[in-house]
Scaffold this active site. Structure first.
Site, mmCIF file in Angstrom:
data_model
loop_
_atom_site.group_PDB
_atom_site.id
_atom_site.type_symbol
_atom_site.label_atom_id
_atom_site.label_comp_id
_atom_site.label_asym_id
_atom_site.label_seq_id
_atom_site.Cartn_x
_atom_site.Cartn_y
_atom_site.Cartn_z
ATOM 1 N N ASP A 96 0.812 -1.083 0.119
ATOM 2 C CA ASP A 96 0.083 -0.007 -0.029
ATOM 3 C C ASP A 96 0.886 1.315 -0.005
ATOM 4 O OD1 ASP A 96 -2.296 1.354 0.324
ATOM 5 O OD2 ASP A 96 -2.262 1.447 2.529
ATOM 6 N N HIS A 97 0.672 2.080 -0.968
ATOM 7 C CA HIS A 97 1.323 3.375 -0.943
ATOM 8 C C HIS A 97 2.871 3.188 -1.159
ATOM 9 C CE1 HIS A 97 -2.245 6.097 -0.160
ATOM 10 N NE2 HIS A 97 -2.327 5.142 0.561
ATOM 11 N N GLU A 147 -2.163 5.754 -8.704
ATOM 12 C CA GLU A 147 -2.994 6.816 -7.883
ATOM 13 C C GLU A 147 -2.875 8.252 -9.025
ATOM 14 O OE1 GLU A 147 -3.387 7.010 -3.715
ATOM 15 O OE2 GLU A 147 -4.014 9.097 -3.796
ATOM 16 N N ASN A 167 -10.143 0.975 0.762
ATOM 17 C CA ASN A 167 -9.163 0.734 1.932
ATOM 18 C C ASN A 167 -9.293 1.313 3.218
ATOM 19 O OD1 ASN A 167 -7.432 0.240 -0.578
ATOM 20 N ND2 ASN A 167 -5.862 1.614 0.120
HETATM 21 P P1 13P Z 1 -8.460 5.582 6.463
HETATM 22 O O1 13P Z 1 -7.537 6.433 7.095
HETATM 23 O O2 13P Z 1 -9.628 6.160 5.920
HETATM 24 O O3 13P Z 1 -8.576 4.171 7.013
HETATM 25 O O4 13P Z 1 -7.759 4.826 4.911
HETATM 26 C C1 13P Z 1 -6.726 3.937 4.714
HETATM 27 C C2 13P Z 1 -5.944 4.001 3.305
HETATM 28 O O5 13P Z 1 -6.426 4.696 2.421
HETATM 29 C C3 13P Z 1 -4.984 3.271 3.458
HETATM 30 O O6 13P Z 1 -4.369 3.098 1.947
HETATM 31 O O1 G3H Z 2 -2.573 4.973 3.887
HETATM 32 C C1 G3H Z 2 -2.324 4.129 4.769
HETATM 33 C C2 G3H Z 2 -2.468 4.354 6.116
HETATM 34 O O2 G3H Z 2 -3.446 4.657 7.016
HETATM 35 C C3 G3H Z 2 -0.937 5.067 6.741
HETATM 36 O O3 G3H Z 2 -0.500 3.970 6.979
HETATM 37 O O4 G3H Z 2 0.931 4.988 9.073
HETATM 38 O O5 G3H Z 2 1.247 2.506 7.877
HETATM 39 O O6 G3H Z 2 1.980 4.915 6.891
HETATM 40 P P1 G3H Z 2 0.988 4.101 7.754
HETATM 41 ZN ZN ZN Z 3 -4.408 5.173 1.172
#
Ligand code: 13P
Ligand code: G3H
Ligand code: ZN
Length: 305
Positions: free
Chosen positions: A81-82, A133, A251
């Site tokens: 993720d990200h 994204e 997510n």
């Molecule tokens: P929330 O902070 O709304 O749970 O979103 C999480 C998210 O987008 C993780 O990639």
């Molecule tokens: O986007 C995802 C999260 O909510 C941020 O996660 O604190 O593990 O980077 P993180």
């Molecule tokens: Zn996110």
């Protein structure tokens, strides 16, 4: 068994439901999402961020998820993720992730395309799917029309982005943001923009920042000392509408964190003599699991495994 996001999401897109991507960072959070998926008979995306990797270790987390996938009768993917850069993506590919996100949303369009395309080439060579994204996830409430246009996803650009990069899924910005403080006033999402994006883009669409920040969890956390005044999320009705308009991956991180830590506060406050971590983290895991099960029902993924 581990699947790619592409495989899981195409099935969801066809039948108009969404699959939750739940962020994990330790054994308890993994158990919570996997047990919920087994009980709800739902596919799941297990999501790991670069900061979760820093906390838990890439090989520890990847190995735990693989064990979960081998021993659970539900379709699951292991998703970065990200992802921020090629180096992180490459390490995750080596560690056996079946899906990666490359987040170039902060870059100018051409640079985002170039970075995302490089990741697509690397990942597709290994049969791994890629999420890109376009548009930034910052609150838009107090922004001017021009400022909003600059952060929300432009449908025409989305079409071009998918064509030029070959991504398998696209995360869009329609007014959500990460964390527990998404709106000061009434929650508002740009559904018309989502409809236009769906018309132009055929790959599965992803909604980040989708936690609902349920009042009952905020009340419980606050009762036991948390300071969360002003926390507000996405109403569940908005989530249903987003799914009907074509969102197939959702997510969730914040709601899981809130449920987990509210319960830790509760247990510690009610049982001041307790010092066995299992008696404190066990109930927290159960609370997280209940939240995940609720999401699966809301997203329509229950019973789809
Ligand atoms: P929330 O902070 O709304 O749970 O979103 C999480 C998210 O987008 C993780 O990639
Ligand atoms: O986007 C995802 C999260 O909510 C941020 O996660 O604190 O593990 O980077 P993180
Ligand atoms: Zn996110």
């Amino acid at each position: 068994m581990l699947f790619t996001n592409r495989e899981l999401l195409l099935a969801a897109k066809q039948k108009v439901y969404a699959i939750g991507a739940f962020n994990i960072q330790n054994l308890e959070s993994l158990l919570a999402v996997v047990e919920a998926a087994v009980e709800e008979k739902s596919p799941i995306i297990v999501a790991v961020t670069p900061s979760a990797i820093k906390y838990g270790g890439l090989n520890y987390l990847a190995s735990m998820v693989k064990v979960a996938a081998e021993s659970s009768p539900i379709p699951m993917s292991l998703h970065l993720d990200h992802g921020e850069d090629i180096e992180t993506v490459s390490k995750c590919l080596e560690a056996g992730f079946t899906s990666v996100m490359i987040d170039g949303s902060h870059l100018p369009f051409e640079e985002n395309v170039a970075l995302t395309k490089r990741v697509v080439d690397l990942a597709h060579a290994k049969g791994v799917s890629v999420e890109g994204e376009l548009g930034r996830l910052s609150g838009v409430e107090e922004k001017t029309v021009e400022e909003r246009e600059a952060v929300l996803t432009d449908p025409e650009e989305a079409e071009e982005f998918v064509k030029q990069t070959g991504v398998d899924a696209l995360a869009v910005s329609i007014g959500t943001s990460h964390g527990a403080y998404k709106f000061k006033g009434e929650p508002q999402l740009d559904f018309e923009r989502l409809r236009l994006i769906r018309e132009k883009v055929d790959v599965p669409l992803v909604l980040h920042g989708a936690s609902s920040v349920p009042a009952w969890i905020i009340e419980k956390a606050s009762k036991y000392g948390a300071e969360l005044a002003g926390a507000k999320g996405i109403p569940e009705e908005h989530i249903k509408k987003a799914i009907a308009l074509g969102i197939t991956k959702i997510n969730i991180d914040t709601d899981l964190r809130l449920a987990f830590t509210a319960t830790i506060r509760e247990v510690l406050a009610n049982s001041p003599k307790e010092f066995d971590p299992r008696k404190i983290l066990g109930p927290a895991k159960e609370a997280m699991k209940e939240v995940v099960k609720g999401k699966m029902r809301l997203f329509g993924s229950s019973g789809k495994a």
